[in-house]
Scaffold this motif. Structure first.
Motif, PDB file in Angstrom:
ATOM      1  N   VAL A   1      -3.466  -0.745  -1.008  1.00 35.76           N
ATOM      2  CA  VAL A   1      -2.553  -1.468  -1.902  1.00 35.76           C
ATOM      3  C   VAL A   1      -1.263  -0.668  -2.032  1.00 35.76           C
ATOM      4  N   VAL A   2      -0.161  -1.380  -2.130  1.00 38.11           N
ATOM      5  CA  VAL A   2       1.147  -0.744  -2.221  1.00 38.11           C
ATOM      6  C   VAL A   2       1.959  -1.362  -3.353  1.00 38.11           C
ATOM      7  N   LYS A   3       2.842  -0.571  -3.896  1.00 37.33           N
ATOM      8  CA  LYS A   3       3.746  -1.079  -4.925  1.00 37.33           C
ATOM      9  C   LYS A   3       4.869  -1.841  -4.230  1.00 37.33           C
ATOM     10  N   ARG A   4       5.124  -3.048  -4.717  1.00 38.89           N
ATOM     11  CA  ARG A   4       6.158  -3.893  -4.130  1.00 38.89           C
ATOM     12  C   ARG A   4       7.547  -3.397  -4.523  1.00 38.89           C
TER      13      ARG A   4
ATOM     14  N   ASP B   1      11.384  -3.234  -5.982  1.00 33.93           N
ATOM     15  CA  ASP B   1      11.848  -3.466  -7.349  1.00 33.93           C
ATOM     16  C   ASP B   1      12.621  -4.772  -7.515  1.00 33.93           C
TER      17      ASP B   1
ATOM     18  N   GLY C   1       7.971  -4.803  -8.353  1.00 35.38           N
ATOM     19  CA  GLY C   1       7.380  -3.639  -8.998  1.00 35.38           C
ATOM     20  C   GLY C   1       5.881  -3.699  -9.212  1.00 35.38           C
ATOM     21  N   LEU C   2       5.244  -4.783  -8.814  1.00 36.15           N
ATOM     22  CA  LEU C   2       3.796  -4.899  -8.966  1.00 36.15           C
ATOM     23  C   LEU C   2       3.099  -4.462  -7.682  1.00 36.15           C
ATOM     24  N   TYR C   3       1.795  -4.296  -7.762  1.00 32.81           N
ATOM     25  CA  TYR C   3       1.029  -3.898  -6.583  1.00 32.81           C
ATOM     26  C   TYR C   3       0.583  -5.107  -5.794  1.00 32.81           C
TER      27      TYR C   3
ATOM     28  N   ASP D   1       0.080  -5.195   2.074  1.00 35.25           N
ATOM     29  CA  ASP D   1       1.173  -4.834   2.963  1.00 35.25           C
ATOM     30  C   ASP D   1       1.800  -6.042   3.652  1.00 35.25           C
TER      31      ASP D   1
ATOM     32  N   ASN E   1      -3.248   5.560  -0.509  1.00 33.49           N
ATOM     33  CA  ASN E   1      -3.062   4.210  -1.036  1.00 33.49           C
ATOM     34  C   ASN E   1      -4.320   3.343  -0.919  1.00 33.49           C
TER      35      ASN E   1
ATOM     36  N   ILE F   1      -5.601  -1.138 -11.307  1.00 27.42           N
ATOM     37  CA  ILE F   1      -4.449  -1.804 -10.693  1.00 27.42           C
ATOM     38  C   ILE F   1      -4.553  -3.295 -10.960  1.00 27.42           C
TER      39      ILE F   1
ATOM     40  N   LEU G   1      -3.687  -6.545  -9.898  1.00 26.60           N
ATOM     41  CA  LEU G   1      -3.090  -7.322  -8.821  1.00 26.60           C
ATOM     42  C   LEU G   1      -2.608  -8.658  -9.384  1.00 26.60           C
TER      43      LEU G   1
END
Length: 99
Positions: free
Chosen positions: A12-15, A17, A23-25, A28, A68, A79, A81
């Motif tokens: 999972v990655v932070k999107r 801004d 800014g949410l997870y 990819d 990650n 987290i 989602l």
């Protein structure tokens, strides 16, 4: 979208801004390297109040991991989602339970 899996953990990655779900997870948007197997997931249309988001995803089993990667339990506990990703998360959980 690509959902990377390694040894029962999900990447999972932070999107960014800016943009949708800023800014949410999430999962990819780039295809991983070192793919062992890939499986097309069922597509999904998420309806925001102002836009339809037509989403396609591929489950990618890879042979490497980094910090990650999280277990399903870690994702559920730590987290949040966005609901837009939950149909894919449910498919990932079904895949992992079958193993």
């Amino acid at each position: 979208m690509y959902v990377w899996i390694h040894q029962n953990k999900v990447h999972v990655v932070k999107r960014a801004d800016t943009g949708l779900l800023a800014g949410l997870y999430g999962f990819d948007e780039t295809k991983p390297e070192h793919i062992i197997e890939s499986i097309e997931l069922k597509p999904y249309i998420h309806i925001f109040s102002h836009v339809e988001w037509h989403m396609d995803a591929t489950l990618c089993i890879v042979d490497r991991e980094d910090s990650n990667y999280k277990t399903i339990e870690e994702i559920e506990e730590h987290i949040a989602l966005p609901s837009a990703f939950m149909p894919f998360m449910k498919q990932v959980e079904e895949y992992l339970w079958k193993k």
